[in-house]
Design an enzyme around this catalytic site. Structure first.
Site, mmCIF file in Angstrom:
data_model
loop_
_atom_site.group_PDB
_atom_site.id
_atom_site.type_symbol
_atom_site.label_atom_id
_atom_site.label_comp_id
_atom_site.label_asym_id
_atom_site.label_seq_id
_atom_site.Cartn_x
_atom_site.Cartn_y
_atom_site.Cartn_z
ATOM 1 N N ASP A 257 17.291 27.491 -76.772
ATOM 2 C CA ASP A 257 16.661 27.736 -78.069
ATOM 3 C C ASP A 257 16.094 29.152 -78.129
ATOM 4 O OD1 ASP A 257 14.010 26.174 -80.054
ATOM 5 O OD2 ASP A 257 15.897 27.132 -80.641
ATOM 6 N N LYS B 31 19.987 33.802 -80.090
ATOM 7 C CA LYS B 31 21.257 33.088 -80.263
ATOM 8 C C LYS B 31 22.432 33.823 -79.590
ATOM 9 C CE LYS B 31 18.363 30.664 -82.121
ATOM 10 N NZ LYS B 31 17.678 29.729 -81.194
ATOM 11 N N ASP C 216 20.199 24.426 -79.660
ATOM 12 C CA ASP C 216 19.667 24.383 -81.023
ATOM 13 C C ASP C 216 20.361 25.457 -81.868
ATOM 14 O OD1 ASP C 216 16.470 24.974 -82.663
ATOM 15 O OD2 ASP C 216 18.077 23.579 -83.154
ATOM 16 N N GLU D 247 14.966 23.110 -89.226
ATOM 17 C CA GLU D 247 13.617 22.549 -89.201
ATOM 18 C C GLU D 247 12.882 22.757 -90.529
ATOM 19 O OE1 GLU D 247 14.934 24.458 -86.842
ATOM 20 O OE2 GLU D 247 13.742 26.203 -86.395
HETATM 21 C C1 LIG Z 1 16.222 38.974 -72.917
HETATM 22 C C2 LIG Z 1 16.503 38.110 -74.085
HETATM 23 C C3 LIG Z 1 17.107 36.779 -73.670
HETATM 24 N N1 LIG Z 1 16.262 36.081 -72.743
HETATM 25 C C4 LIG Z 1 15.124 35.436 -73.072
HETATM 26 N N2 LIG Z 1 14.386 34.930 -72.063
HETATM 27 C C5 LIG Z 1 13.232 34.287 -72.334
HETATM 28 N N3 LIG Z 1 12.740 34.081 -73.564
HETATM 29 C C6 LIG Z 1 13.468 34.573 -74.595
HETATM 30 C C7 LIG Z 1 14.686 35.258 -74.406
HETATM 31 N N4 LIG Z 1 15.185 35.587 -75.625
HETATM 32 C C8 LIG Z 1 14.297 35.141 -76.545
HETATM 33 N N5 LIG Z 1 13.262 34.535 -75.927
HETATM 34 C C9 LIG Z 1 12.118 33.880 -76.560
HETATM 35 O O1 LIG Z 1 12.659 32.725 -77.205
HETATM 36 C C10 LIG Z 1 12.152 32.637 -78.553
HETATM 37 C C11 LIG Z 1 13.231 33.061 -79.496
HETATM 38 C C12 LIG Z 1 13.856 32.183 -80.241
HETATM 39 C C13 LIG Z 1 14.926 32.641 -81.199
HETATM 40 N N6 LIG Z 1 15.080 31.590 -82.175
HETATM 41 C C14 LIG Z 1 15.510 31.890 -83.389
HETATM 42 O O2 LIG Z 1 15.828 33.040 -83.707
HETATM 43 C C15 LIG Z 1 15.547 30.806 -84.395
HETATM 44 C C16 LIG Z 1 15.666 31.178 -85.741
HETATM 45 C C17 LIG Z 1 15.684 30.211 -86.743
HETATM 46 C C18 LIG Z 1 15.813 30.629 -88.137
HETATM 47 C C19 LIG Z 1 16.679 29.956 -88.994
HETATM 48 C C20 LIG Z 1 16.807 30.358 -90.339
HETATM 49 C C21 LIG Z 1 16.051 31.423 -90.812
HETATM 50 F F1 LIG Z 1 16.151 31.808 -92.106
HETATM 51 C C22 LIG Z 1 15.186 32.102 -89.957
HETATM 52 C C23 LIG Z 1 15.070 31.709 -88.628
HETATM 53 C C24 LIG Z 1 15.576 28.849 -86.418
HETATM 54 C C25 LIG Z 1 15.464 28.487 -85.074
HETATM 55 O O3 LIG Z 1 15.346 27.175 -84.705
HETATM 56 C C26 LIG Z 1 15.452 29.450 -84.054
HETATM 57 O O4 LIG Z 1 15.371 29.018 -82.754
HETATM 58 C C27 LIG Z 1 10.974 33.588 -78.592
HETATM 59 O O5 LIG Z 1 9.823 32.953 -78.118
HETATM 60 C C28 LIG Z 1 11.438 34.699 -77.651
HETATM 61 O O6 LIG Z 1 10.373 35.449 -77.130
HETATM 62 MG MG LIG Z 2 15.701 26.893 -82.633
#
Ligand SMILES: CCCNc1ncnc2c1ncn2[C@@H]1O[C@H](/C=C/CNC(=O)c2cc(-c3ccc(F)cc3)cc(O)c2O)[C@@H](O)[C@H]1O
Ligand SMILES: [Mg+2]
Length: 214
Positions: free
Chosen positions: A141, A144, A169, A199
């Site tokens: 999650d 993406k 997800d 969600e």
């Molecule tokens: C080095 C980057 C890759 N490794 C990583 N390692 C550890 N944590 C990482 C991470 N990447 C991202 N994260 C963390 O995960 C989370 C990121 C989640 C990204 N999720 C989304 O973009 C998302 C976005 C939507 C979304 C859907 C429709 C919309 F209009 C707007 C947003 C819905 C969701 O359910 C989502 O999960 C943050 O906490 C970020 O700090």
């Molecule tokens: Mg998500």
């Protein structure tokens, strides 16, 4: 100073949820996100699908990529057997700090190991650092465009065994096209799409459940 959305989400938990009651924490976040401020938690509808996958597997070792505020962390941890190992990776220190407090409010800090750092750095170190051989369940999650590279990295690091389940997800919205293409065409996986909604909205989204065949 202005508060952030995760800080306001945590305040809603501390105000409306009962300490030590994970279900009340989940409910408080869902109410906040549905009626006050949308946030990117897996949410209640897809959360029920997540619950059923976790309950059916009764996993001994779980990995979550992308803790954010800890909503799905609490959903998963509340269903785990007592001696299960659960690692959740979060690389944003601000989000990690909020998630730790959400997890603690639910009384689940003993069941969860929140590791601050990037999945790409930590996946190769998990075996030796946490004494975990393979994961029974991985919940993806995070960003993406990182689902596919991190899945390949988990394969390379030998973190998946015959029967390991990847649950991803947002395979429709925002979408993970390269991951879906790979996982659905690879002979190494048996994949199934669980249709649901983004969600707190009526927009289509869903979870992809993929079983590693070894
Ligand atoms: C080095 C980057 C890759 N490794 C990583 N390692 C550890 N944590 C990482 C991470 N990447 C991202 N994260 C963390 O995960 C989370 C990121 C989640 C990204 N999720 C989304 O973009 C998302 C976005 C939507 C979304 C859907 C429709 C919309 F209009 C707007 C947003 C819905 C969701 O359910 C989502 O999960 C943050 O906490 C970020 O700090
Ligand atoms: Mg998500």
């Amino acid at each position: 100073t202005q508060s952030t959305r995760p800080q306001r989400l945590l305040s809603a938990v501390q105000k409306n949820a009962t300490r030590g009651d994970p279900c009340s924490v989940v409910r408080a976040i869902d109410d906040f996100c549905r009626h006050k401020e949308w946030a990117m938690n897996v949410g209640d509808e897809k959360g029920c699908i997540l619950d059923s996958v976790v309950s059916e597997m009764n996993p001994a070792a779980v990995l979550e990529l992308g803790t954010y505020c800890g909503y799905s962390t609490v959903r998963i941890a509340r269903l785990l057997p007592p001696d299960a190992k659960f690692i959740t990776l979060e690389f944003n220190p601000g989000f990690a700090a909020i998630a730790r407090q959400v997890i603690a409010w639910a009384g689940l800090e003993e069941k969860v190991q929140l590791v601050e750092g990037a999945s790409g750095d930590w996946i190769p170190k998990i075996k030796e650092q946490f004494g975990i051989k393979t994961f029974d369940l991985v919940f993806l999650d995070h960003w993406k465009d990182r689902y596919l590279p991190d899945t390949k990295l988990m394969e390379e690091c030998g973190l998946l065994r015959k029967g390991s389940v990847l649950l991803a997800d947002n395979v429709i919205c925002p979408g993970t096209p390269d991951y879906l293409e790979y996982i659905r065409s690879s002979p190494k996986y048996e994949s199934r799409y669980f249709k649901s909604h983004l969600e707190y909205t009526k927009v289509e989204d869903g979870l992809e459940k993929s079983i590693f065949l070894g």
